[in-house]
Design an enzyme around this catalytic site. Structure first.
Site: not given
Ligand SMILES: Cc1ncc(COP(=O)(O)O)c(C=O)c1O
Length: 472
Positions: A85, A138, A228, A271, A395, A462
């Site tokens: 844990y 988004t 990001d 990604k 998109r 979406f």
């Protein structure tokens, strides 16, 4: 001394080929259903490709998120999971990989990218704040809005023009940012939200010159920059290829330099980092880290797992190192470009230059007779599936959602259908199937009608909205 950049076999001889630096040792069968079956599946999915069952899909280009094929080393890493844990050894391996490759000292693990977006937004944004960024994403914007902020788009104008060939369409327009600072005051801007590459603009990169200038401007006003970093490996390849002075630097070196101009980053590890699940947030500021470490235990899990199993963190630590290799990134982007070239050779309108992770079809040019409130990009995604079982994603106006102040649709300039290529999953022959299907939809474009939305969820519509075809 400069590091020699590993070259593909083709590059060593000045040839065009870019073959993958791996071979396939395990395969997963996929099936094809017939046209009647696809029509039934599409009707049941409310003409929304997110609502299809993946078993009914032939080639799945919905997203490159969590859909990568892991390597034998990553799968071996899965067996080394320390499922304690607290204090799992895999966390420390992950921490070391992020510190080493991205250069941030403090690391917070999260279950995926939006978990990290939630934490950074909650920690830094107060009601009334403005968050400038190089085009919205988004989930990122929604977390910024839920924390009380207003997102302001400060990307260069070329990003909104699908045919502009600007090499760095992800760049921030510093005049737009300056105008926002003058208008609202630096104290109302908690940070600049910078993405590399820019997903919604077509996977377009930010240049090193631009981040350097952005850093200077932000330093003058004491504004932070958070990145990001979801597709920063691909962004770094574009810098290597297109920016003066970077041809002899590796992707890893370029990445480290770029991150060096930022105060921290959030990451959807699904990604570039080559895993099926995972994310992280990493910062330079010890006080902010303390706050984030406190928040993570409320929303994600203890600060040494953040929603991931030990084995996931091990696969991620390995994926970070593997994904940043020059030949990996080059083969990945090479495959995307291959599909792009097939389409442009046939005169099919796509966003140019081709970006890092996907081909974006310009649905406005595809269907000039379908107004934006009849959802051209959603229509095109449905048509591709009906034609060949290829799954893509809208998109455009559906993804852009409604303006929280007026309740009206937001009408983005870009109305795109995204064919997103998973990493290390499909072959060049699959890309040929996709290209032929897009051509068939293009040839049939003037017979195609739009859609009407019959169900609309409150958030991120979406994902779950439902549609019906407009009858003549
Ligand atoms: C640019 C960008 N940022 C953030 C996210 C959110 O990450 P996740 O899907 O892991 O929550 C995504 C994922 O699609 C993305 O493409």
């Amino acid at each position: 001394m400069e590091h020699p950049i590993p070259q593909t076999m083709g590059q060593q001889f000045g040839r065009r080929s870019w073959a993958e630096p791996w071979k396939i040792k395990m395969v997963e069968p996929i099936k094809m259903i017939d046209r009647a079956g696809r029509e039934k599946a599409m009707r049941e999915a409310g003409y929304n490709t997110f609502l299809l069952r993946s078993e009914d899909v032939y080639i799945d280009l919905l997203t490159d998120s969590g859909t990568s094929a892991m390597s034998d080393r990553q799968w071996a890493g899965i067996m080394l999971g320390d499922e304690a844990y607290a204090g799992s050894r895999n966390f420390y391996r992950l921490e070391e990989a992020i510190q080493g490759y991205y250069g941030y000292p403090y690391v917070v693990p999260t279950h995926q990218g939006r978990g990290a977006e939630h934490l950074i937004s909650q920690a830094l944004i107060k009601p009334g704040h403005y968050v400038p960024g190089n085009m919205y994403f988004t989930t990122t914007r929604l977390h910024q809005e839920l924390a009380g902020g207003t997102f302001v788009d400060v990307i260069i104008n070329e990003a909104h023009d699908p045919s502009s060939l600007h090499p760095f369409k992800g760049n921030v327009d510093l005049d737009k940012l300056q105008a926002l600072i003058d208008k609202v005051g630096a104290s109302n801007i908690p940070y600049v939200s910078l993405a590399g590459t820019v997903n919604m603009a077509g996977g377009q990169p930010v240049s090193m010159a631009n981040i350097r200038q952005l850093r200077e401007l932000c330093d003058r006003y004491g504004i932070r920059i958070y990145l990001d970093a979801t597709r920063m490996y691909e962004n770094s390849l574009f810098i290597q290829e297109r920016e003066h002075g970077y041809q002899q630097k590796t992707i890893a070196q370029i990445l480290k330099e770029f991150c060096g101009y930022t105060d921290g980053a959030w990451m959807s590890a699904k990604k570039d980092n080559l895993v099926n699940i995972g994310g992280w947030l990493a910062v330079r500021d010890a006080e902010l880290f303390d706050n984030l470490r406190n928040l993570v235990v409320i929303y994600e899990g203890l600060h040494t797992y953040g929603g991931m199993a030990g084995r996931d963190m091990e696969a991620l630590a390995i994926g970070i190192a593997e994904g940043v290799e020059d030949d990996q990134v080059r083969a990945r982007v090479g495959q995307v470009r291959y599909l792009g070239e097939l389409l442009t050779d046939w005169g099919i309108p796509i966003v140019l230059p081709v970006g890092g992770h996907a081909i974006f079809l310009d649905a406005r040019s595809f269907y000039p007779h379908i107004p934006q409130d009849q959802f051209p990009a959603q229509t095109l995604a449905a048509q591709l599936y009906l034609d060949s079982g290829v799954r893509s994603m809208e998109r455009g106006v559906v993804s852009a959602g409604r303006d929280p102040a007026t309740g009206e649709h937001r009408y983005p300039k870009l109305e795109l259908t995204r064919l997103t290529i998973p990493r290390r999953v499909y072959t060049q022959a699959h890309m040929d199937v996709v290209a032929e299907s897009v051509k068939a939809a293009y040839d049939n474009r003037l017979q195609t009608r739009g859609l009407v939305m019959v169900y609309e969820p409150q958030y991120l519509r979406f994902f779950q909205a439902r549609f019906e075809p407009i009858q003549s």
